[in-house]
Design a protein around this motif. Structure first.
Motif, PDB file in Angstrom:
ATOM      1  N   ILE A   1       0.833  -1.213   0.000  1.00 28.18           N
ATOM      2  CA  ILE A   1       0.000   0.000   0.000  1.00 28.18           C
ATOM      3  C   ILE A   1       0.861   1.254   0.000  1.00 28.18           C
ATOM      4  CG2 ILE A   1      -0.155  -0.030   2.520  1.00 28.18           C
ATOM      5  CD1 ILE A   1      -2.865   1.122   0.009  1.00 28.18           C
ATOM      6  N   GLN A   2       2.050   1.195   0.642  1.00 26.73           N
ATOM      7  CA  GLN A   2       2.946   2.352   0.645  1.00 26.73           C
ATOM      8  C   GLN A   2       3.458   2.651  -0.765  1.00 26.73           C
ATOM      9  OE1 GLN A   2       3.185  -0.211   2.672  1.00 26.73           O
ATOM     10  NE2 GLN A   2       3.301   0.471   4.800  1.00 26.73           N
ATOM     11  N   THR A   3       3.776   1.607  -1.524  1.00 25.71           N
ATOM     12  CA  THR A   3       4.277   1.808  -2.886  1.00 25.71           C
ATOM     13  C   THR A   3       3.199   2.407  -3.777  1.00 25.71           C
ATOM     14  OG1 THR A   3       5.740  -0.099  -2.585  1.00 25.71           O
ATOM     15  CG2 THR A   3       5.378   0.678  -4.835  1.00 25.71           C
ATOM     16  N   ILE A   4       1.974   1.877  -3.659  1.00 23.18           N
ATOM     17  CA  ILE A   4       0.866   2.408  -4.477  1.00 23.18           C
ATOM     18  C   ILE A   4       0.597   3.866  -4.115  1.00 23.18           C
ATOM     19  CG2 ILE A   4      -1.582   2.152  -4.985  1.00 23.18           C
ATOM     20  CD1 ILE A   4      -1.286  -0.835  -4.530  1.00 23.18           C
TER      21      ILE A   4
ATOM     22  N   ALA B   1       3.104  17.489   0.256  1.00 17.33           N
ATOM     23  CA  ALA B   1       2.979  17.308   1.706  1.00 17.33           C
ATOM     24  C   ALA B   1       2.588  15.872   2.045  1.00 17.33           C
ATOM     25  CB  ALA B   1       1.943  18.286   2.264  1.00 17.33           C
ATOM     26  N   ALA B   2       1.727  15.276   1.231  1.00 21.58           N
ATOM     27  CA  ALA B   2       1.361  13.873   1.462  1.00 21.58           C
ATOM     28  C   ALA B   2       2.568  12.956   1.292  1.00 21.58           C
ATOM     29  CB  ALA B   2       0.246  13.466   0.504  1.00 21.58           C
ATOM     30  N   LEU B   3       3.424  13.269   0.327  1.00 21.75           N
ATOM     31  CA  LEU B   3       4.653  12.483   0.158  1.00 21.75           C
ATOM     32  C   LEU B   3       5.565  12.620   1.375  1.00 21.75           C
ATOM     33  CD1 LEU B   3       5.558  13.103  -3.604  1.00 21.75           C
ATOM     34  CD2 LEU B   3       4.762  10.974  -2.555  1.00 21.75           C
TER      35      LEU B   3
ATOM     36  N   GLY C   1       7.649  10.012   6.589  1.00 27.67           N
ATOM     37  CA  GLY C   1       7.856  10.277   8.006  1.00 27.67           C
ATOM     38  C   GLY C   1       8.351  11.659   8.342  1.00 27.67           C
ATOM     39  N   ALA C   2       8.311  12.587   7.391  1.00 29.77           N
ATOM     40  CA  ALA C   2       8.753  13.969   7.640  1.00 29.77           C
ATOM     41  C   ALA C   2       7.524  14.851   7.794  1.00 29.77           C
ATOM     42  CB  ALA C   2       9.640  14.456   6.503  1.00 29.77           C
TER      43      ALA C   2
ATOM     44  N   ASN D   1      10.122  13.495  14.758  1.00 25.68           N
ATOM     45  CA  ASN D   1      11.152  14.369  14.190  1.00 25.68           C
ATOM     46  C   ASN D   1      10.875  15.836  14.494  1.00 25.68           C
ATOM     47  OD1 ASN D   1       8.952  14.692  12.595  1.00 25.68           O
ATOM     48  ND2 ASN D   1       9.949  14.190  10.671  1.00 25.68           N
ATOM     49  N   ILE D   2       9.612  16.200  14.782  1.00 32.70           N
ATOM     50  CA  ILE D   2       9.311  17.576  15.179  1.00 32.70           C
ATOM     51  C   ILE D   2       9.950  17.887  16.527  1.00 32.70           C
ATOM     52  CG2 ILE D   2       7.459  19.187  15.772  1.00 32.70           C
ATOM     53  CD1 ILE D   2       5.691  17.785  13.802  1.00 32.70           C
TER      54      ILE D   2
END
Length: 205
Positions: free
Chosen positions: A2-5, A42-44, A49-50, A134-135
């Motif tokens: 699902i992450q790749t799609i 932003a979705a990417l 994880g950023a 990371n924030i």
């Protein structure tokens, strides 16, 4: 799986939105396509994880920069015939810049395939905090090691804002300005008037 799609979906939308930004004839439509590209980027960032960069893209770029572009474009009286004439006039310069950017891209890909440059051995001082987002890691780093640089950047932005206000300020004789000292010296008994209006008498102007 699902992450790749999801990655290929958002990446395709970013590329398509960027193409429509360039190809759209209406500047307002170009800005709207740019906003869509920012949202997909932003979705990417969230996908890798950023989330801090994703939040910056939405708040800063979409909420401020893109909306500012949209308002400026909508308020300006754009002459499309003049824009087309300027495009034809500057076409040779644009082709030169295109060749230069293409050469830089090819050179960058060649340098990437040749291997990375070793700049030094990391000492681990900027390593992310364990069991934190990371924030939180960026905040801990900004407000400890880079506190002076962070505050200096804030002061520079403040000076730039004040300078922009001063440069665009225009004193017009038909507009009455504020008298700060008179406002400070004013007493409550001078600003409040107690009246006893009669029933049905209305308001006296």
């Amino acid at each position: 799986m699902i992450q790749t799609i999801t990655f290929y979906l958002f990446a395709a939308l970013v590329i398509a939105s960027a193409c429509f930004v360039i190809m759209a004839r209406n500047p307002v439509h170009s800005v709207l396509w740019l906003i869509l590209a920012f949202f997909n980027a932003a979705a990417l960032m969230v996908l890798v994880g950023a989330e801090f960069i994703a939040m910056l893209l939405v708040i800063v770029y979409v909420g401020a920069v893109a909306v500012l572009f949209l308002f400026v474009v909508m308020m300006l009286d754009i002459d499309f015939a003049e824009l087309r004439a300027g495009f034809v006039k500057n076409f040779p310069l644009g082709m030169v810049l295109t060749v230069v950017l293409l050469a830089e891209l090819v050179l960058g890909l060649g340098a990437y395939r040749a291997g990375g440059i070793v700049l030094g051995t990391p000492d681990g001082a900027n390593a992310p905090l364990m069991d934190h987002s990371n924030i939180a890691s960026i905040g801990a780093l900004l407000y400890s090691k880079y506190l002076f640089l962070f505050e200096a950047a804030g002061v520079i932005l403040l000076v730039a804002m004040v300078g922009a206000i001063v440069l665009t300020l225009r004193h017009r004789p038909d507009v009455r300005g504020q008298n700060i000292s008179k406002q400070v010296k004013r007493r409550p008994e001078e600003a409040i008037v107690k009246t006893r209006p009669d029933v049905g008498a209305g308001v006296k102007l």
